[in-house]
Design an enzyme around this catalytic site. Structure first.
Site, PDB file in Angstrom:
ATOM      1  N   GLU A   1     -75.235  22.426  -4.761  1.00 16.24           N
ATOM      2  CA  GLU A   1     -75.649  21.307  -3.904  1.00 16.24           C
ATOM      3  C   GLU A   1     -77.073  20.856  -4.235  1.00 16.24           C
ATOM      4  OE1 GLU A   1     -74.071  19.388  -1.941  1.00 16.24           O
ATOM      5  OE2 GLU A   1     -72.167  20.427  -1.801  1.00 16.24           O
TER       6      GLU A   1
ATOM      7  N   THR B   1     -78.489  13.910  -9.097  1.00 15.34           N
ATOM      8  CA  THR B   1     -78.075  14.189 -10.475  1.00 15.34           C
ATOM      9  C   THR B   1     -76.552  14.112 -10.583  1.00 15.34           C
ATOM     10  OG1 THR B   1     -79.950  15.720 -10.542  1.00 15.34           O
ATOM     11  CG2 THR B   1     -78.433  15.818 -12.385  1.00 15.34           C
TER      12      THR B   1
ATOM     13  N   GLY C   1     -84.853  17.627 -14.100  1.00 16.28           N
ATOM     14  CA  GLY C   1     -85.730  16.761 -13.311  1.00 16.28           C
ATOM     15  C   GLY C   1     -85.906  17.226 -11.873  1.00 16.28           C
ATOM     16  N   TYR C   2     -86.777  16.537 -11.156  1.00 13.92           N
ATOM     17  CA  TYR C   2     -87.072  16.879  -9.757  1.00 13.92           C
ATOM     18  C   TYR C   2     -87.297  18.388  -9.631  1.00 13.92           C
ATOM     19  CZ  TYR C   2     -85.079  12.239  -9.093  1.00 13.92           C
ATOM     20  OH  TYR C   2     -84.814  10.889  -9.186  1.00 13.92           O
TER      21      TYR C   2
ATOM     22  N   TYR D   1     -78.162  17.344   5.321  1.00 13.71           N
ATOM     23  CA  TYR D   1     -76.888  17.256   4.603  1.00 13.71           C
ATOM     24  C   TYR D   1     -76.548  18.577   3.907  1.00 13.71           C
ATOM     25  CZ  TYR D   1     -73.798  16.950   0.773  1.00 13.71           C
ATOM     26  OH  TYR D   1     -72.800  17.269  -0.086  1.00 13.71           O
TER      27      TYR D   1
ATOM     28  N   ASP E   1     -73.981  12.385   3.431  1.00 12.32           N
ATOM     29  CA  ASP E   1     -74.909  12.007   2.365  1.00 12.32           C
ATOM     30  C   ASP E   1     -74.650  10.549   1.971  1.00 12.32           C
ATOM     31  OD1 ASP E   1     -72.577  12.026   0.936  1.00 12.32           O
ATOM     32  OD2 ASP E   1     -73.422  13.074  -0.786  1.00 12.32           O
TER      33      ASP E   1
ATOM     34  N   CYS F   1     -59.596   0.473  -4.858  1.00 13.44           N
ATOM     35  CA  CYS F   1     -58.817   0.458  -3.613  1.00 13.44           C
ATOM     36  C   CYS F   1     -57.329   0.628  -3.865  1.00 13.44           C
ATOM     37  CB  CYS F   1     -59.098  -0.831  -2.843  1.00 13.44           C
ATOM     38  SG  CYS F   1     -60.855  -1.027  -2.463  1.00 13.44           S
TER      39      CYS F   1
ATOM     40  N   CYS G   1     -56.540   4.193  -3.686  1.00 11.15           N
ATOM     41  CA  CYS G   1     -57.194   4.936  -2.604  1.00 11.15           C
ATOM     42  C   CYS G   1     -56.187   5.477  -1.584  1.00 11.15           C
ATOM     43  CB  CYS G   1     -58.207   4.019  -1.910  1.00 11.15           C
ATOM     44  SG  CYS G   1     -59.037   4.838  -0.549  1.00 11.15           S
TER      45      CYS G   1
ATOM     46  N   CYS H   1     -58.458   1.327   6.032  1.00 10.50           N
ATOM     47  CA  CYS H   1     -59.802   0.856   5.668  1.00 10.50           C
ATOM     48  C   CYS H   1     -60.023  -0.580   6.149  1.00 10.50           C
ATOM     49  CB  CYS H   1     -59.983   0.946   4.155  1.00 10.50           C
ATOM     50  SG  CYS H   1     -61.612   0.412   3.627  1.00 10.50           S
TER      51      CYS H   1
ATOM     52  N   THR I   1     -87.985   8.200  -9.775  1.00  5.16           N
ATOM     53  CA  THR I   1     -87.445   7.473  -8.624  1.00  5.16           C
ATOM     54  C   THR I   1     -88.374   6.334  -8.183  1.00  5.16           C
ATOM     55  OG1 THR I   1     -86.497   9.555  -7.918  1.00  5.16           O
ATOM     56  CG2 THR I   1     -86.446   7.779  -6.317  1.00  5.16           C
TER      57      THR I   1
HETATM   58 FE1  SF4 Z   1     -61.382   0.794  -1.074  1.00  2.32          FE
HETATM   59 FE2  SF4 Z   1     -61.723   1.411   1.490  1.00  2.32          FE
HETATM   60 FE3  SF4 Z   1     -60.626   3.173  -0.165  1.00  2.32          FE
HETATM   61 FE4  SF4 Z   1     -63.197   2.613  -0.371  1.00  2.32          FE
HETATM   62  S1  SF4 Z   1     -62.211   3.599   1.349  1.00  2.32           S
HETATM   63  S2  SF4 Z   1     -61.729   2.740  -2.058  1.00  2.32           S
HETATM   64  S3  SF4 Z   1     -63.218   0.454   0.142  1.00  2.32           S
HETATM   65  S4  SF4 Z   1     -59.789   1.197   0.397  1.00  2.32           S
END
Ligand code: SF4
Length: 353
Positions: free
Chosen positions: A42, A48, A86-87, A125, A143, A203, A206, A212, A302
């Site tokens: 983490e 990175t 880095g960092y 986080y 995050d 999407c 997805c 969504c 950064t």
């Molecule tokens: Fe697309 Fe929504 Fe899935 Fe993101 S969460 S990939 S915006 S459908």
């Protein structure tokens, strides 16, 4: 309305977990849920890319397999293991935290969120990710990836940098956590890394597309909304690659600040011509015999950009306040930030000619 929103969000849990079960990448830090392994990964993954971290992670764990080894590691060796990632403050904080684990927790990584959060270099986080992944606790772990996904899932057009938005996403997510919160959080991260990516969310692939709101409203590429970033500060520097026989000159940067305590090539601020570069070498008590070449490189941090001119100068012998090292010693024992790497590569080429 609130209930409707919760139901909409709750609808992502089952398809997301099923998708993660089939599509999770085989990453070295996912082989187990050992806190030391999750913690190191983490920290390395902050700012990175996954692909850049893989090799570092394997080498780091091979050299420092547990908290005790990390706590006892000499600083130069630690920096060498981190070289190029880095960092560098991250590595120092890792070691500071490892020492705390040894002295205050008997060498056993703490299991409660507050104790994890109190360790050096661990923010909200990271503490949430460790507590949820390693100990199954329903802790917050929001995050940048999760903020982006949540902004799109909920079609939120508020600035995601605002603490109130962050808090609201955190609460909404915690309300739908399944019993294995750690796997759910990892699944969200994976979705953000592989599907709901910053520039071009995929999407069509997805697993949570059906829930969504950003997709429904066709606003997904306009989200998330962020505060405008401040322009980076530009620093113009002249760097010196000073060669004496087989050795080159290094110096240590002051502790604290950018690259604090790291080795660097000697440098001055501002741009110096070749003649001014030779004059500077004399001022350092050196005897320059040849200006071999002048190189240029811009390194982006950064918040700062270094615009560097590098004069490669052969000098008659090792002198001045510098530490002179051979390329072999440099490769083995001295950690040099990647800002200087292009000049070193050019030096290696020149040295072979
Ligand atoms: Fe697309 Fe929504 Fe899935 Fe993101 S969460 S990939 S915006 S459908």
């Amino acid at each position: 309305m609130e209930k409707q929103r919760k139901n909409q969000l709750a609808a992502i849990v089952t398809p997301l977990l099923a998708w993660y079960g089939q599509n999770a990448r085989a990453l070295p830090w996912r082989r187990d849920r050992e806190p030391y392994h999750v913690w190191v990964s983490e920290i390395m993954l902050q700012q990175t890319r996954v692909e850049a971290v893989r090799g570092y992670y394997e080498r780091f764990l091979a050299a420092l397999p547990d908290v005790r080894a990390l706590a006892d590691c000499p600083e130069e060796r630690l920096m060498k293991l981190w070289e190029g990632l880095g960092y560098y403050r991250r590595a120092r904080n890792l070691q500071k935290a490892a020492k705390t684990v040894m002295t205050e927790h008997g060498g056993v990584f703490p299991t409660d969120y507050a104790s994890i959060r109190a360790l050096a270099g661990i923010g909200d986080y990271t503490a949430g990710a460790i507590a949820s992944i390693c100990f199954g606790q329903p802790t917050p772990a929001v995050d940048g990836n999760v903020l982006r996904i949540m902004a799109r899932l909920t079609n939120c057009h508020q600035q995601i940098d605002a603490p109130a938005v962050h808090r609201s996403f955190d609460e909404q997510l915690r309300a739908i956590y399944p019993p294995d919160a750690g796997t759910f959080i990892q699944a969200l991260m994976e979705l953000g890394a592989c599907v709901c990516t910053p520039q071009s969310p995929k999407c069509a692939l997805c697993p949570v597309c059906g829930a969504c709101l950003g997709y429904d409203a066709n606003t997904q590429t306009a989200l998330p909304v962020r505060k405008a970033k401040k322009a980076r500060r530009v620093e113009v520097r002249t760097v010196f690659l000073l060669r004496a026989n087989e050795s080159l000159a290094l110096q240590k940067r002051p502790d604290g600040g950018l690259l604090g305590g790291m080795w660097e090539l000697p440098a001055v601020s501002g741009e110096r011509t070749a003649e001014e570069g030779l004059e500077q070498a004399r001022r350092w008590g050196l005897d320059p015999v040849e200006m071999e070449k002048t190189l240029h490189h811009t390194h982006v941090f950064t918040h700062i950009e270094w615009h560097m001119t590098c004069h490669v100068i052969a000098v008659s012998h090792e002198a001045g306040v510098f530490t002179w090292v051979t390329p072999e010693a440099l490769g083995a024992s001295y950690a040099l930030p990647s800002a200087f790497r292009p000049f070193l590569d050019a030096y290696a080429l020149t040295a072979k000619q």
